[in-house]
Scaffold this motif. Structure first.
Motif, PDB file in Angstrom:
ATOM      1  N   UNK A 182       0.501  -1.040   0.055  1.00  0.00           N
ATOM      2  CA  UNK A 182      -0.479  -0.373  -0.266  1.00  0.00           C
ATOM      3  C   UNK A 182       1.439   1.226   0.117  1.00  0.00           C
ATOM      4  N   UNK A 183       1.681   1.678   0.837  1.00  0.00           N
ATOM      5  CA  UNK A 183       2.621   2.405   0.434  1.00  0.00           C
ATOM      6  C   UNK A 183       3.922   2.454  -0.601  1.00  0.00           C
ATOM      7  N   UNK A 184       3.949   1.886  -1.580  1.00  0.00           N
ATOM      8  CA  UNK A 184       4.554   1.923  -2.396  1.00  0.00           C
ATOM      9  C   UNK A 184       3.528   2.360  -3.661  1.00  0.00           C
ATOM     10  N   UNK A 185       2.450   1.403  -3.511  1.00  0.00           N
ATOM     11  CA  UNK A 185       1.302   2.254  -4.634  1.00  0.00           C
ATOM     12  C   UNK A 185       1.330   3.743  -4.079  1.00  0.00           C
ATOM     13  N   UNK A 186       1.039   3.932  -2.755  1.00  0.00           N
ATOM     14  CA  UNK A 186       0.819   5.184  -2.439  1.00  0.00           C
ATOM     15  C   UNK A 186       1.500   6.413  -3.131  1.00  0.00           C
ATOM     16  N   UNK A 187       2.711   5.856  -3.383  1.00  0.00           N
ATOM     17  CA  UNK A 187       3.749   6.670  -3.801  1.00  0.00           C
ATOM     18  C   UNK A 187       4.496   6.456  -4.921  1.00  0.00           C
ATOM     19  N   UNK A 188       3.846   5.813  -5.936  1.00  0.00           N
ATOM     20  CA  UNK A 188       3.498   5.915  -6.950  1.00  0.00           C
ATOM     21  C   UNK A 188       2.909   6.391  -8.177  1.00  0.00           C
ATOM     22  N   UNK A 189       1.557   6.848  -7.267  1.00  0.00           N
ATOM     23  CA  UNK A 189       0.586   7.312  -7.648  1.00  0.00           C
ATOM     24  C   UNK A 189       0.678   8.761  -7.217  1.00  0.00           C
ATOM     25  N   UNK A 190       1.762   8.985  -6.640  1.00  0.00           N
ATOM     26  CA  UNK A 190       2.232  10.673  -6.677  1.00  0.00           C
ATOM     27  C   UNK A 190       2.753  11.171  -7.998  1.00  0.00           C
ATOM     28  N   UNK A 191       1.815  12.686  -8.819  1.00  0.00           N
ATOM     29  CA  UNK A 191       1.673  13.051  -9.553  1.00  0.00           C
ATOM     30  C   UNK A 191       3.563  13.535  -9.731  1.00  0.00           C
ATOM     31  N   UNK A 192       4.084  14.219  -8.704  1.00  0.00           N
ATOM     32  CA  UNK A 192       5.158  14.713  -8.770  1.00  0.00           C
ATOM     33  C   UNK A 192       6.348  13.858  -8.171  1.00  0.00           C
ATOM     34  N   UNK A 193       6.402  12.731  -8.067  1.00  0.00           N
ATOM     35  CA  UNK A 193       7.323  11.849  -7.970  1.00  0.00           C
ATOM     36  C   UNK A 193       8.051  11.238  -8.938  1.00  0.00           C
ATOM     37  N   UNK A 194       9.622  11.118  -8.584  1.00  0.00           N
ATOM     38  CA  UNK A 194      10.981  11.102  -9.077  1.00  0.00           C
ATOM     39  C   UNK A 194      11.282   9.960  -8.904  1.00  0.00           C
ATOM     40  N   UNK A 195      10.664   8.623  -9.797  1.00  0.00           N
ATOM     41  CA  UNK A 195      11.104   6.991  -9.737  1.00  0.00           C
ATOM     42  C   UNK A 195      12.366   7.014  -9.890  1.00  0.00           C
ATOM     43  N   UNK A 196      12.962   7.177 -11.311  1.00  0.00           N
ATOM     44  CA  UNK A 196      14.098   7.601 -11.572  1.00  0.00           C
ATOM     45  C   UNK A 196      15.730   7.757 -11.102  1.00  0.00           C
ATOM     46  N   UNK A 197      15.584   8.484  -9.638  1.00  0.00           N
ATOM     47  CA  UNK A 197      16.682   9.152  -9.137  1.00  0.00           C
ATOM     48  C   UNK A 197      17.524   7.708  -8.416  1.00  0.00           C
ATOM     49  N   UNK A 198      18.591   8.384  -8.471  1.00  0.00           N
ATOM     50  CA  UNK A 198      19.559   6.608  -8.259  1.00  0.00           C
ATOM     51  C   UNK A 198      20.085   7.607  -6.595  1.00  0.00           C
ATOM     52  N   UNK A 199      20.158   6.424  -6.022  1.00  0.00           N
ATOM     53  CA  UNK A 199      21.005   5.915  -4.902  1.00  0.00           C
ATOM     54  C   UNK A 199      22.340   6.593  -4.635  1.00  0.00           C
ATOM     55  N   UNK A 200      23.576   6.670  -3.695  1.00  0.00           N
ATOM     56  CA  UNK A 200      24.997   6.242  -4.052  1.00  0.00           C
ATOM     57  C   UNK A 200      25.945   5.155  -4.300  1.00  0.00           C
ATOM     58  N   UNK A 201      24.497   4.132  -4.174  1.00  0.00           N
ATOM     59  CA  UNK A 201      25.201   3.153  -4.667  1.00  0.00           C
ATOM     60  C   UNK A 201      24.723   3.032  -6.464  1.00  0.00           C
ATOM     61  N   UNK A 202      23.689   3.877  -6.821  1.00  0.00           N
ATOM     62  CA  UNK A 202      23.767   3.588  -8.243  1.00  0.00           C
ATOM     63  C   UNK A 202      21.900   2.885  -8.446  1.00  0.00           C
ATOM     64  N   UNK A 203      21.825   3.099  -7.238  1.00  0.00           N
ATOM     65  CA  UNK A 203      20.483   1.903  -7.618  1.00  0.00           C
ATOM     66  C   UNK A 203      19.821   2.426  -7.572  1.00  0.00           C
ATOM     67  N   UNK A 204      18.077   2.624  -8.741  1.00  0.00           N
ATOM     68  CA  UNK A 204      16.877   3.788  -8.804  1.00  0.00           C
ATOM     69  C   UNK A 204      15.932   2.114  -7.757  1.00  0.00           C
ATOM     70  N   UNK A 205      14.762   3.336  -7.179  1.00  0.00           N
ATOM     71  CA  UNK A 205      13.875   2.107  -6.420  1.00  0.00           C
ATOM     72  C   UNK A 205      13.590   0.953  -7.034  1.00  0.00           C
ATOM     73  N   UNK A 206      12.881   0.623  -7.967  1.00  0.00           N
ATOM     74  CA  UNK A 206      12.562  -0.247  -9.010  1.00  0.00           C
ATOM     75  C   UNK A 206      13.694  -1.048  -8.791  1.00  0.00           C
ATOM     76  N   UNK A 207      14.698  -0.725  -9.072  1.00  0.00           N
ATOM     77  CA  UNK A 207      15.985  -2.269  -8.645  1.00  0.00           C
ATOM     78  C   UNK A 207      15.961  -2.134  -7.583  1.00  0.00           C
ATOM     79  N   UNK A 208      16.381  -1.094  -6.255  1.00  0.00           N
ATOM     80  CA  UNK A 208      15.709  -2.255  -5.033  1.00  0.00           C
ATOM     81  C   UNK A 208      14.653  -2.725  -4.856  1.00  0.00           C
TER      82      UNK A 208
END
Length: 231
Positions: A182-208
């Motif tokens: 439910x938490x993931x769905x809520x975040x992913x439904x946000x209009x201004x979300x930037x899902x492609x941001x990389x962590x310092x380990x060069x991972x996106x949230x999708x890869x995590x």
């Protein structure tokens, strides 16, 4: 299962579409095992006398008391302390966690409301750069996440390690009790979300999510769609 060459997926959708999981119920019921449930730590239950004794021991340390009270859902104690000293809403522990952080990661939305009403900043940072939204997403406190977003929480804020709230929600998907899907769905439904941001380990949230849990398919919500309509 094998399908004939003339198999039509659209016909299957029209006849069996009601069986396809959707929305908040879209995660597979078999994504967790009995072993996973047994490993889930149950919250320790204390008597009212135990809480009162704790408060008595901390009565001369108001900063420690409000941090403890926020974490333990002692709403009346939080309100009493803030009435006596409104500046306590901004106090923090040695790691930079404020009362709002503690209430957020514990999932106490009434305490979160009281703290913000009393003037708490919505996006204070710990020494590691965590906001209360990061804390709520790490522990899948979906009600708190929703409340914080409605009150100006920074959706794409990154910690010192480059982690966004989405990274943290994606990394914690082992327990059905914490509403991780439910938490993931809520975040992913946000209009201004930037899902492609990389962590310092060069991972996106999708890869995590792909390597750490059963809910990676939810990221299809933010994947680019291919148009099949002719121009």
């Amino acid at each position: 299962m094998e399908f004939p060459e003339d198999f039509n997926q659209l016909e299957l959708l029209s006849t069996h579409g009601h069986l396809i999981p959707r929305g908040a119920n879209s995660f597979w019921s078999g994504s967790t095992t009995k072993e996973d449930d047994e490993e889930e730590e149950e919250e320790e239950v204390h008597s009212e006398e135990w809480y009162q004794e704790k408060e008595e021991n901390l009565k001369d340390k108001p900063e420690e008391l409000i941090l403890w009270a926020a974490e333990n859902n002692r709403l009346s104690t939080v309100c009493r302390l803030l009435t006596a000293d409104p500046l306590l809403v901004h106090c923090c522990d040695e790691d930079g966690y404020t009362p709002l952080h503690r209430a957020a990661y514990s999932g106490h939305v009434d305490v979160v409301f009281a703290l913000i009403t009393a003037g708490s900043k919505v996006n204070p940072r710990t020494i590691d750069g965590w906001t209360p939204l990061h804390s709520a997403c790490r522990w899948s406190r979906v009600t708190v996440v929703s409340f914080l977003l409605q009150h100006g929480a920074e959706l794409n804020a990154q910690t010192n390690g480059g982690l966004t709230p989405l990274h943290l929600a994606a990394s914690h998907t082992s327990s059905p009790k914490t509403d991780s899907a439910h938490t993931l769905e809520l975040l992913l439904s946000q209009r201004h979300l930037k899902p492609g941001l990389y962590s310092r380990n060069s991972e996106t949230a999708s890869e995590v999510a792909r390597r750490s849990g059963p809910h990676h398919f939810l990221f299809e919500m933010v994947e680019d769609c291919v148009s099949v309509v002719g121009s």
